[in-house]
Scaffold this motif. Structure first.
Motif, mmCIF file in Angstrom:
data_model
loop_
_atom_site.group_PDB
_atom_site.id
_atom_site.type_symbol
_atom_site.label_atom_id
_atom_site.label_comp_id
_atom_site.label_asym_id
_atom_site.label_seq_id
_atom_site.Cartn_x
_atom_site.Cartn_y
_atom_site.Cartn_z
ATOM 1 N N UNK A 188 -1.120 18.155 -6.272
ATOM 2 C CA UNK A 188 -1.558 17.831 -5.027
ATOM 3 C C UNK A 188 -1.488 17.468 -3.955
ATOM 4 N N UNK A 189 -2.200 18.271 -2.721
ATOM 5 C CA UNK A 189 -1.598 17.232 -1.413
ATOM 6 C C UNK A 189 -2.746 17.023 -0.587
ATOM 7 N N UNK A 190 -2.224 15.630 -0.494
ATOM 8 C CA UNK A 190 -3.136 14.923 -0.099
ATOM 9 C C UNK A 190 -2.222 14.462 1.597
ATOM 10 N N UNK A 191 -3.631 14.759 2.657
ATOM 11 C CA UNK A 191 -3.041 14.306 4.189
ATOM 12 C C UNK A 191 -4.513 13.177 4.640
ATOM 13 N N UNK A 192 -3.873 11.737 5.010
ATOM 14 C CA UNK A 192 -4.125 10.613 5.418
ATOM 15 C C UNK A 192 -4.448 11.372 7.398
ATOM 16 N N UNK A 193 -5.361 9.998 7.527
ATOM 17 C CA UNK A 193 -5.383 9.409 8.877
ATOM 18 C C UNK A 193 -4.628 9.178 9.445
ATOM 19 N N UNK A 194 -4.614 8.471 11.124
ATOM 20 C CA UNK A 194 -3.863 7.624 11.550
ATOM 21 C C UNK A 194 -4.133 5.865 10.707
ATOM 22 N N UNK A 195 -5.907 5.950 10.677
ATOM 23 C CA UNK A 195 -5.811 4.909 10.349
ATOM 24 C C UNK A 195 -6.023 4.100 8.524
ATOM 25 N N UNK A 196 -5.086 5.508 8.544
ATOM 26 C CA UNK A 196 -4.920 4.974 6.840
ATOM 27 C C UNK A 196 -3.348 5.490 6.399
ATOM 28 N N UNK A 197 -2.670 5.739 7.570
ATOM 29 C CA UNK A 197 -1.334 6.142 7.325
ATOM 30 C C UNK A 197 -0.248 6.013 6.568
ATOM 31 N N UNK A 198 -0.619 4.643 6.215
ATOM 32 C CA UNK A 198 0.972 4.390 5.170
ATOM 33 C C UNK A 198 0.647 4.614 3.426
ATOM 34 N N UNK A 199 -0.798 5.293 2.984
ATOM 35 C CA UNK A 199 -0.435 5.542 1.677
ATOM 36 C C UNK A 199 0.343 6.010 1.383
ATOM 37 N N UNK A 200 1.531 6.477 1.484
ATOM 38 C CA UNK A 200 2.359 7.731 1.228
ATOM 39 C C UNK A 200 3.150 6.599 1.140
#
Length: 455
Positions: A188-200
């Motif tokens: 699975x690949x997941x991309x997040x917006x800048x508002x939630x950028x720290x998930x990785x």
């Protein structure tokens, strides 16, 4: 009409691969965007749109975003328009379909006249390179190829081979998720917006601390807010009817929070937000001053009189913050979106997923969210009190059960405020046209708060 089942009409804007045109279909009452009625109705389920267009037209597409969402309260129908990316440059329209440019649009009798300004705006945007800086990257034409190039490069480095093309599962303002069937199983690949950028970053760090209970990242691009994860299998806790699984999930989660007390300084240095209870009064003032945010949504959740009541309660909220802080309970790791769909049960192991909202705050805010926003809790007599007690028992080394129950009571109101503030922060960073996707979460939390207060 209130008892009538709501119908959802989905329309797709499919662009010409090289020219500023879009696909229209001739129907009995004029010209229409390709249309279908979905089997599921969450707008983020991109695979529904992609599969429907493949079945109807034989064309490969991916969803950029839902650019129009309107409820007709009389007919109880929701009209949604999705902007898509076209991945078949050689595809040609079949009978009753044709490519339409902007000049032709003015001459067509549209089956849905409300779509005219939406389509006009789409034409204007594709010819204007200036796009809101707040727009999420995956809602931009060209992003999909860029992301896939990076993904396949990681596969090569990891010694993996993709068996089939990617499947887009979700696309909305808070994430884009792609699924790949590879020689090593699903990835699975997941991309997040800048508002939630720290998930990785957060997920990687938690994976080092709690490898058995958090997702394992195969590869990440922290600059782009991308990550690749192996399928960890299992079943979401939301689908488990046996209460013992719920109890164990809460016991283990509390133990992770307690273990994280000694890591707070490290977590803060790694980027976790400091949202300790001492900061909550400031955030309460900020939230409750924004009338538009409190009354957001396409249906009434709380009214202006409720807003006035909430503002009158601000002094009481602040006193509760002081009281809760007086208990001998450490502030530690908080998930921020803790509910049963974010817990996966796999062979009696529990994996806690989706950490972009995590922070350092009062631990009980998570359990309040879990018990009272959660709609999947098994329908058993006294089940919420039972689960609450299982969770609180893990904290008896800090306070006796009697005082933990007192702290929990204070946390009910403050936890709903904390959750509303969390959503408010996210909404404030979204592109204005996309705020509707989650802005309703703010008044929903406040509605629950008022229920707690009035009982």
């Amino acid at each position: 009409m209130t008892n009538q089942k709501r119908i959802f009409d989905y329309y797709s804007i499919i662009p010409h691969p090289t020219e500023p045109k879009l696909l229209m279909q001739e129907v009995n009452i004029g010209w229409s965007l390709p249309h279908f009625i979905p089997s599921k109705t969450h707008f983020a389920h991109a695979y529904l749109i992609n599969e429907a267009m493949q079945q109807q037209l034989g064309i490969d597409v991916t969803v950029l975003s839902c650019i129009y969402n309107d409820l007709d309260p009389v007919l109880n129908r929701v009209n949604r328009v999705f902007a898509l990316a076209n991945h078949n440059p050689d595809w040609q329209p079949t009978a009753r379909y044709r490519w339409i440019d902007r000049s032709e649009l003015n001459k067509l009798a549209l089956a849905v006249p409300e779509h005219y300004p939406i389509l006009l705006n789409w034409f204007q945007e594709i010819q204007d390179p200036t796009i809101s800086s707040q727009r999420v990257p995956w809602a931009r034409i060209g992003w999909y190829k860029k992301a896939n190039d990076w993904i396949y490069e990681q596969f090569k480095n990891l010694g993996l081979t993709s068996i089939s093309r990617s499947e887009q599962l979700r696309s909305w303002s808070t994430s884009c998720i792609l699924k790949f069937n590879t020689t090593a199983g699903n990835i699975y690949f997941k991309a997040m917006p800048s508002a939630l950028k720290n998930e990785s970053l957060f997920t990687k760090a938690l994976g080092e601390y709690y490898p058995e209970n958090t997702p394992h990242i195969l590869s990440a691009n922290h600059e782009q807010h991308w990550m690749l994860m192996r399928d960890f299998g299992g079943t979401p806790l939301s689908e488990m009817a046996e209460i013992s699984y719920w109890e164990e999930a809460l016991r283990l989660f509390a133990k992770i929070q307690i273990d994280s007390v000694d890591r707070v300084d490290d977590l803060l240095s790694l980027g976790w937000c400091d949202r300790k209870i001492e900061r909550l009064p400031f955030d309460i003032d900020l939230l409750l001053a924004d009338t538009a945010a409190l009354l957001a949504g396409d249906f009434i959740i709380i009214e202006e009189s409720d807003v006035e009541e909430l503002r009158a309660l601000i002094p009481q909220f602040k006193v509760k913050c002081e009281k809760l802080a007086s208990y001998n309970l450490p502030q530690t790791l908080v998930h921020g979106d803790f509910w049963a769909k974010n817990v996966v049960v796999n062979h009696n192991n529990y994996i806690y997923i989706d950490w972009p909202n995590s922070a350092i705050s009062h631990p009980f805010f998570d359990i309040v969210n879990f018990l009272y926003i959660e709609k999947y809790v098994p329908d058993l007599p006294g089940v919420r009190d039972r689960l609450r007690n299982v969770y609180l028992e893990q904290w008896t080394s800090y306070e006796p059960m009697e005082r933990l129950l007192e702290a929990f009571e204070l946390s009910q109101t403050l936890g709903m405020l904390y959750q509303a503030i969390t959503y408010y922060r996210i909404v404030s960073q979204l592109e204005p046209l996309a705020k509707w996707e989650i802005e309703v979460a703010v008044p929903l939390c406040l509605e629950k708060l008022l229920i707690f207060h009035r009982r």
